[in-house]
Motif scaffolding. Structure first.
Motif, short mmCIF file in Angstrom:
data_model
loop_
_atom_site.label_atom_id
_atom_site.label_comp_id
_atom_site.label_asym_id
_atom_site.label_seq_id
_atom_site.Cartn_x
_atom_site.Cartn_y
_atom_site.Cartn_z
N LEU A 39 -12.01 -4.65 -0.37
CA LEU A 39 -12.13 -3.51 0.52
C LEU A 39 -13.38 -3.65 1.39
O LEU A 39 -13.34 -3.37 2.61
N PRO A 94 0.80 -1.22 0.00
CA PRO A 94 0.00 0.00 0.00
C PRO A 94 0.83 1.26 0.00
O PRO A 94 0.45 2.26 -0.60
N VAL A 141 -5.65 1.43 -8.11
CA VAL A 141 -5.87 1.68 -6.69
C VAL A 141 -7.35 1.91 -6.42
O VAL A 141 -8.01 2.67 -7.12
N ASN A 142 -7.88 1.24 -5.39
CA ASN A 142 -9.24 1.46 -4.93
C ASN A 142 -9.22 1.93 -3.49
O ASN A 142 -8.41 1.48 -2.68
N VAL A 143 -10.13 2.85 -3.17
CA VAL A 143 -10.23 3.40 -1.82
C VAL A 143 -11.69 3.40 -1.40
O VAL A 143 -12.55 3.92 -2.10
N SER A 150 -12.40 4.54 -7.40
CA SER A 150 -11.62 3.56 -8.15
C SER A 150 -10.78 4.18 -9.26
O SER A 150 -11.19 5.14 -9.92
N ALA A 182 -11.05 4.97 6.15
CA ALA A 182 -10.69 4.75 4.75
C ALA A 182 -9.91 3.45 4.65
O ALA A 182 -9.07 3.14 5.49
N TYR A 183 -10.23 2.68 3.60
CA TYR A 183 -9.52 1.43 3.31
C TYR A 183 -8.98 1.56 1.89
O TYR A 183 -9.74 1.80 0.95
N ALA A 184 -7.66 1.42 1.74
CA ALA A 184 -7.04 1.64 0.44
C ALA A 184 -6.05 0.55 0.11
O ALA A 184 -5.36 0.01 0.99
#
Length: 413
Positions: free
Chosen positions: A406, A24, A386-388, A382, A396-398
Motif C-alpha cells: 500500500l 479488491p 484487508v489493509n487500507v 489492518s 485511500a488505498y485498499a
C-alpha cells in the motif's frame, strides 16, 4: 462457456479486464462482509473418487444446474477485529437494531451485515430464480429474508418487525430497484456464492489444483485449491469442497498468508437437493407485527438527511464514488485507489470525527498504524486480510495486500 475455457475469446478478454478489479471488489468485499471461521466442519473420511483435473472441476462447478436445495450452513467471521461493544459488528458495519423512527430492525441492508463477525448458523432454501429463503438462527430468535415471486419479506422475530419490498421498488435507501432481487451485495451467504466471487478473480495470476477429496454434510466431494501466484497478497489459499455428483460447492475456506485459523470457512452441515415445499417461501405478518414498506423507509431516510449544507459543492458529492476508483495492478495484488471526502481527514490521523461515536473512534485507533513515505503521512488500518491506507491528502488505498504494498502504491501515486 465454462470459466477459463478460452483466453482468446471475447468473453476471455472481458474476463481479463475484470481481473483488474475483481480482487479488491469481490475478494475484499467477501472479506469485509462475511469472513472468517475456525473450521466448522470436520472431515468424516476421504472418499475414493475418480481422478479429475482442476480445469475439469472448475467446469463441473460452472455446469452445475442445481436450482433446488435446502440445508443448514455454518459460517463464522474472524477478521481479527478487536471486540469493543457493538462497534466491530453492528455500530461500525451497519448492523444491529434500527427499529423506531426512520428505520427497521428487519431491514436486510443492515441486518445481514451482522454476518461480518462471529459464528452463525444459517438455514437456506432455493427453488429456482424466483424463490429463495435465508434464515439466521440465534439461541432465542430467528431472522429471515424470503424472496417469493415479486415480493421480498424480511422478518426479525426478536423485535417482531417485518420489512416488505416489491422487486420493482427495491430496498436501497436511495430507492434503487436492485436490492429486492437478492440479498445485499457483498454479503454472500452460501458456499456457491462465495466460490463465484473467487472464480471471477481468476486468470494468469491464480493457480488451481485438486487437493484430494473429503466428505461434507455426508456427501463425497473434491477439494479445489486456489492460490495467488503473486507475492504480496495477504490471501494464502482458498479451498472449495465441490459435490462430486452435482458440482455444487458445499464448503468454502479462505486462509491468510500469515497463517493461523481460516479467515473464511463456511459450509453445509446438512444439505438436500430435493425441491423444497412451496410453504417454505410463504410469509404473512402476524397481527401486531410492525411492517415497514421499502418505499416508505426510503422516503423517511431521505427526509432525515434533509437538505445538503450550503457549503457542500456538487462535485464533492461525487468524491468517493466509483467514478473516482482507480485500480492499481491486477489479480490478487490489485489495489483500489479512491479519493475521499474532506471529512475523512481524521482517518489519516488515526482518529475519527466529532460526529463519530466514541466506540467507533476507539475501534479505528486500535486498528491504525501511522506510516510515512514519499506521499506524506497517513494511517494503515489492518485486519487479517484487508489493509487500507488513508493519506492526509485525502486518498485511500485498499486491498488484500501487505502494508508495504500500500505504501509503495501511494508513493507511486
Amino acid at each position: 462457456m465454462a470459466p477459463y475455457a478460452s483466453e482468446d475469446s471475447e468473453s476471455g478478454a472481458r474476463r481479463r479486464k475484470a481481473v483488474r478489479y475483481a480482487v479488491p471488489v469481490a475478494v475484499v468485499g467477501v472479506a469485509a462482509a462475511t469472513i472468517g471461521l475456525v473450521p466448522a466442519l470436520a472431515s468424516s473420511g476421504d472418499p475414493d473418487l475418480p481422478d479429475i483435473t482442476a480445469r475439469q472441476l472448475i467446469e463441473k462447478i460452472a455446469k452445475s444446474d442445481t436450482e433446488q436445495l435446502s440445508g443448514t450452513v455454518k459460517i463464522t467471521t474472524d477478521l481479527g477485529l478487536p471486540s469493543i461493544g457493538g462497534a466491530a459488528g453492528g455500530g461500525l458495519m451497519g448492523g444491529g437494531e434500527r427499529g423506531g423512527e426512520g428505520g427497521s430492525s428487519a431491514d436486510p441492508q443492515s441486518k445481514l451485515t451482522e454476518l461480518a463477525t462471529g459464528s452463525h448458523t444459517l438455514r437456506v432454501a432455493a427453488d429456482g430464480a424466483d424463490r429463495q429463503k435465508l434464515s439466521v438462527l440465534d439461541d432465542a430468535s430467528e431472522y429471515s429474508v424470503i424472496h417469493n415471486g415479486d415480493d421480498v419479506w424480511a422478518y426479525d422475530s426478536k423485535s417482531d418487525e417485518a420489512y416488505h419490498a416489491k422487486q420493482k421498488q427495491g430496498a436501497h435507501s436511495d430507492g434503487s430497484g436492485e436490492h429486492a432481487k437478492k440479498a445485499p451485495k457483498g454479503v454472500p451467504a452460501t458456499p456457491k456464492e462465495l466460490t463465484d466471487e473467487i472464480l471471477k478473480a481468476g486468470g494468469d495470476t491464480t493457480s488451481f489444483s485438486v487437493d484430494g477429496t473429503s466428505q461434507v454434510a455426508g456427501r463425497d466431494a473434491y477439494r479445489l485449491q486456489i492460490k495467488p501466484k503473486q507475492s504480496g497478497s495477504t490471501v494464502g489459499a482458498v479451498t472449495v469442497s465441490v459435490d462430486a455428483k452435482t458440482g455444487t460447492p458445499l464448503k468454502f475456506s479462505l486462509t491468510p498468508a500469515g497463517g493461523g485459523a481460516a479467515v473464511v470457512d463456511a459450509g453445509f452441515t446438512k444439505v438436500d437437493f430435493a425441491k423444497p415445499a412451496a410453504s417454505t417461501f410463504d410469509f404473512k405478518p402476524s397481527k401486531g407485527t410492525k411492517v415497514t414498506e421499502a418505499d416508505e423507509l426510503a422516503k423517511a431516510q431521505r427526509g432525515e438527511r434533509g437538505a445538503l449544507p450550503k457549503d457542500l459543492k456538487a462535485d464533492e458529492l461525487k468524491a468517493g464514488g466509483l467514478d473516482d476508483l482507480n485500480v492499481i495492478g491486477k489479480g490478487w495484488t490489485s489495489i483500489a485507489e479512491l479519493k475521499l471526502p474532506k471529512e475523512a481527514g481524521g482517518l489519516a490521523a488515526g482518529k475519527g470525527s466529532a460526529e463519530m461515536p466514541p466506540d467507533a473512534q476507539k475501534f479505528l485507533s486500535s486498528l491504525g498504524d501511522q506510516v510515512k513515505g514519499e506521499f506524506g503521512s497517513g494511517t494503515v488500518y489492518s485486519t487479517r486480510l484487508v489493509n487500507v491506507l488513508v493519506t492526509e491528502d485525502g486518498k485511500a488505498y485498499a486491498g488484500a495486500v501487505t502494508k508495504d504494498a500500500l505504501v509503495k502504491a501511494a508513493n507511486a501515486g
